[in-house]
Design a protein around this motif. Structure first.
Motif, mmCIF file in Angstrom:
data_model
loop_
_atom_site.group_PDB
_atom_site.id
_atom_site.type_symbol
_atom_site.label_atom_id
_atom_site.label_comp_id
_atom_site.label_asym_id
_atom_site.label_seq_id
_atom_site.Cartn_x
_atom_site.Cartn_y
_atom_site.Cartn_z
ATOM 1 N N GLU A 1 0.843 -1.189 0.000
ATOM 2 C CA GLU A 1 0.000 0.000 0.000
ATOM 3 C C GLU A 1 0.883 1.247 0.000
ATOM 4 N N ASP B 1 -0.317 3.681 -9.012
ATOM 5 C CA ASP B 1 -1.627 4.268 -9.263
ATOM 6 C C ASP B 1 -2.377 3.552 -10.379
ATOM 7 N N MET C 1 2.122 -1.018 -4.817
ATOM 8 C CA MET C 1 1.083 -0.993 -5.834
ATOM 9 C C MET C 1 0.982 0.444 -6.332
ATOM 10 N N ASP D 1 -2.621 0.321 -10.456
ATOM 11 C CA ASP D 1 -2.915 -0.993 -9.878
ATOM 12 C C ASP D 1 -1.984 -2.078 -10.411
ATOM 13 N N GLN D 2 -0.723 -1.692 -10.623
ATOM 14 C CA GLN D 2 0.300 -2.650 -11.024
ATOM 15 C C GLN D 2 1.307 -2.775 -9.896
#
Length: 900
Positions: free
Chosen positions: A248, A391, A389, A393-394
């Motif tokens: 996160e 922005d 992770m 979502d990788q």
């Protein structure tokens, strides 16, 4: 199993055979036999401490590592030989005890691994080239075939002969020389991990292809250019991450505290320092680099977590001194990288963002030294951690980052090997044309007399950069570009002036640094666009095509004697070296004065600011005054004049009230969160290494617990102060000033004081936008260029100076400053506008066409009194990046002279 013999000399073979016979009885497999002169601790790998023995035979020590096996059987079957090319290098995982990418490696362990590889492989030779401020070693590993390493000095000398930097003609087939630099920004931390992986592959001998490269290539690997910054980041991160790294991006392990790990000990960005050499690491690296002058130099970086990989070709603007041959090879290397990234389905971009104009980068500076200089940028940086992770979502992992840098590094070596004939030929052409001189001017003449301090500082920089200079031998008038006037004209060359002829191997570098006006082909640039050294050192001079007679021998400068029974002593005040003398005197409890007006003694004029030391003021020192003054002057290579009387021929006598006593000030600098670490570092480095004067750095969180009465001077670096100097606390600061304190505010700190009760400084308001309809018809694709049109991109502006004010003692009535924005100040309505920008066009560099109104008639240096105290304003940093040498005296004036 193949035994590696660390020494290739035959006289040790008998010793090794004896050892084999002894240990064959122990039923072990010998993994490594190393010739050692010093005992070393066993290496800790994935298996823990590996069993070892050290035996001393004929004063040589041999360390053996072994695992269960039957050596006798191996000998009998002939599987053991004496192949000196064989590799027996542990992988990083074996050596460190974890896989690369699982965690970050501290700098000492990286160096230990490089030492291990050097000890274990005949293909690697480690070199220690310096130490950081915090005592960490700077190292490189030279990698090539074992045969090449045995003849390395001959290879290096032959390579330098191609560049004309060693006498004689080059012989044989020159090899490609590739330099890979990792970790110049400490929190761009994957690159140093990748350096270990790359070194292992080059040294371990597992690939015939790699072995082929090394037959014709010398590779220099610097695993970490900024060890202090790296360990600041790594030690912090390792203390934040738990057993399970958190991906996160808002987790604390992805949010570095101030000042972050990007910069070195003094918070300097080492990737802006290559041309200036203000930092210890840079000086050592330039010296090491100049010993090789590689064909290719790669600087490995990281960028934001959402960015794909970047590699060459670079973006516009290219400096016009960069050759078409360099651009061609840059394209070839970039295309080779693209093939590997395409094969792995990795995203990348080229020709954007990272230009080749400013000479202080790890890509441009090598380019001006004949290399193909390139920046490689991987996603990550301080927010990357071990895994994050982004922005999109990788998931971005440290392992990914290492693999990308590793692949790009080896691809670059491969491209150099495959194109070595072209690369060597272009390098030879680059320097053969340089020997004839490049650029619009044949010579640069710099005035030395009158400001020897700054001239000597410039000489030191030229010597560091390997730029040759001489001294003018005759007086004559020449035509050219006159720096003081900022245009064409006639200039009088004096005997002893510095002369830098363009016709020399480093012609392109010296032209980039000395040329009066930078040619900027594109307004969207990544950094400042002007930096000409005569302006940076506030020196008069001319760029000319007229012939200037010169010699390499330095003219003798007059030596002043220091009389023991003198009435007093006079020391000049026109450069930062003079401030160092003052600092030294104050540290030795010498009482000093400064002249507010010029005076004459024995036919010699002494300017405002002259430091006066009298025996009457220093009776407490007894007979040691002469020795202290002499030592302070000699240490800083400054002249000192002995005087026999306090009376003068013209001006005010030395006992006059215009010759004021200087108290040694106690200085506080506010540092910490919300303050620019760069601005803080400039000041910290300035007092530590330029002036040599002790200061107290106080964390912004602790400022309210400080007794302001303990300090005479408070310096506010650029930063955000609304949460630090709130209204209630500012009333205390204002009261402290009124009682006699001195506040020095720089850049945004000066602008912060606009509107604070008691201060008269005002921000200069932006002009109203041009509009007739109230709407905008600009194209979206031009948004970046429109923004640039309203700004100043690091340009040089001429300044009018009130040299009668103590803030400007040591300066003439005109000065050139480096402005980096249109955040400007209005003229003070109360106080003194000591230095002001009156013009709306720069001397050199880019300024947007809408920015002139903000810059014109703006304050640069200002001073106002508040009660019994003083406030000094600097609209821009006078000591920017530690290289804007000409502003250093102004800051010393603010600290030591203003308000005394």
């Amino acid at each position: 199993m193949v035994i590696q013999i660390a020494s290739d000399t035959s006289r040790y073979r008998k010793v090794v055979r004896t050892l084999l016979w002894v240990y064959s009885k122990s039923f072990v497999q010998i993994v490594t036999i190393k010739l050692r002169k010093l005992v070393r601790s066993p290496v800790t790998g994935t298996e823990g401490n590996r069993p070892s023995k050290t035996i001393k035979i004929q004063n040589k020590q041999f360390t053996m590592y072994f695992r269960p096996a039957l050596l006798a059987i191996a000998i009998a079957t002939g599987s053991i030989g004496f192949d000196t090319q064989a590799q027996n290098v542990m992988s990083p995982a074996e050596f460190l005890g974890y896989e690369l990418g699982e965690r970050f490696t501290r700098h000492h362990a990286i160096v230990d691994y490089f030492e291990h590889v050097s000890d274990s492989s005949p293909r690697v030779d480690i070199r220690h080239y310096g130490m950081t401020n915090e005592g960490r070693p700077l190292v490189t590993a030279v990698v090539s075939s074992a045969e090449n390493l045995q003849n390395l000095e001959a290879i290096r000398s032959n390579h330098l002969r191609v560049a004309g930097m060693e006498d004689g003609a080059p012989t044989g087939n020159a090899m490609a020389v590739v330099w890979l630099s990792y970790g110049v920004h400490g929190n761009e931390s994957s690159s140093s991990e990748a350096a270990m992986k790359t070194l292992y592959e080059l040294a371990s001998g597992g690939s015939e292809e790699v072995s082929g490269w090394l037959e014709n290539t010398v590779i220099i690997v610097d695993p970490c250019l900024n060890p202090d910054g790296r360990d600041r980041y790594v030690n912090w991160f390792n203390g934040q991450v738990g057993r399970f790294p958190n991906d996160e991006k808002f987790s604390r392990e992805h949010s570095e505290p101030w000042p972050g790990g990007r910069t070195n000990h003094y918070y300097f960005d080492l990737n802006r320092d290559w041309a200036w050499g203000t930092q210890k690491e840079t000086v050592a690296r330039i010296q090491a680099y100049n010993e090789w002058m590689p064909h290719i130099h790669v600087d490995f970086h990281e960028q934001g977590i959402n960015d794909p990989y970047y590699f060459a070709p670079a973006a516009e603007p290219y400096h016009d001194l960069i050759t078409e041959g360099q651009k061609k090879i840059e394209q070839i290397v970039g295309d080779n990288n693209a093939q590997y990234f395409d094969a792995n389905d990795w995203l990348y971009f080229r020709r954007e963002r990272f230009d080749l104009l400013y000479p202080g980068y790890g890509d441009t500076w090598p380019t001006f030294n004949g290399a193909i200089g390139m920046t490689y940028e991987q996603a990550g940086g301080g927010r990357g951690g071990v895994r994050v992770m982004n922005d999109e979502d990788q998931l971005l992992t440290l392992t990914d980052r290492i693999n990308h840098h590793h692949t790009a590094g080896l691809s670059t070596v491969e491209a150099a090997f495959k194109n070595r004939d072209l690369i060597v030929q272009e390098f030879a052409t680059y320097y053969s044309t340089a020997s004839e001189g490049v650029g619009p001017w044949s010579s640069y003449v710099i005035r030395r007399t009158g400001n020897e301090d700054n001239a000597d500082a410039l000489r030191a920089l030229l010597e560091l950069q390997g730029i040759d200079y001489e001294f003018a031998t005759s007086v004559r008038e020449v035509d050219g570009f006159v720096y003081r006037s900022g245009g064409s004209g006639e200039y009088r060359v004096e005997v002893g002036d510095l002369v830098v002829h363009s016709a020399q191997p480093k012609s392109r570098l010296l032209t980039a640094l000395l040329e009066p006006v930078t040619a900027v082909s594109d307004s969207v640039t990544y950094d400042i666009t002007a930096w000409s050294l005569p302006y940076a050192y506030d020196l008069a001079g001319v760029a000319t095509n007229d012939r200037v007679e010169s010699t390499s021998g330095s003219p003798e400068m007059p030596v002043q004697s220091v009389e023991e029974d003198a009435y007093g002593y006079l020391l000049s005040w026109n450069g930062i070296a003079d401030a160092r003398v003052l600092s030294n005197l104050l540290a030795n409890d010498v009482r000093v004065r400064t002249a507010k007006e010029a005076f004459q003694i024995d036919g010699t004029m002494y300017d405002r600011g002259t430091v006066v030391v009298t025996s009457a003021d220093n009776a407490h020192l007894g007979g040691s005054l002469n020795q202290i003054v002499r030592a302070a002057a000699e240490i800083n290579s400054q002249p000192v004049v002995s005087i026999l009387s306090g009376s003068v021929d013209a001006g005010k006598d030395l006992g006059s009230g215009s010759v004021v006593y200087l108290k040694a000030p106690s200085v506080m600098i506010i540092a910490g969160s919300s303050i620019s670490s760069y601005a803080t570092g400039e000041l910290w480095n300035y007092f530590d290494n330029q002036v040599g004067y002790p200061v107290t750095l106080v964390d912004s969180d602790d400022i309210e617990s400080v007794n302001l009465g303990d300090f005479d001077v408070i310096i506010l670096p650029s930063g955000s102060y609304s949460g630090i100097l709130h209204d209630e606390y500012m009333s205390q600061v204002t009261a402290w000033i009124r009682r006699g304190g001195k506040l020095i505010a720089l850049e945004s700190a000066a602008r912060f004081l606009d509107g604070v009760s008691g201060f008269r400084v005002k921000r200069k308001s932006p002009a109203d936008p041009d509009s007739t309809t109230g709407g905008r018809l600009d194209r979206y694709e031009d948004r970046f260029r429109d923004r640039v049109s309203e700004n100043v991109t690091g340009a040089l502006f001429r300044v009018r100076v009130d040299s009668s004010h103590p803030l400007a003692f040591g300066y003439e009535d005109s000065y050139v400053t480096l402005k980096r924005s249109t955040n400007t100040l209005e003229y003070l309505t109360r106080g003194w506008n000591v230095a002001v920008v009156e013009e709306d066009r720069p001397v050199s560099g880019f300024m947007g066409h809408k920015a002139g109104e903000r810059v014109r008639e703006s304050l640069l240096w200002g001073h106002e009194t508040l009660g019994s105290g003083d406030v000094v304003y600097f609209a821009d940093s006078p000591i920017y990046r530690g290289f804007w040498h000409s502003g250093m005296l102004a800051l010393a004036n603010a600290v030591f002279l203003v308000g005394q």
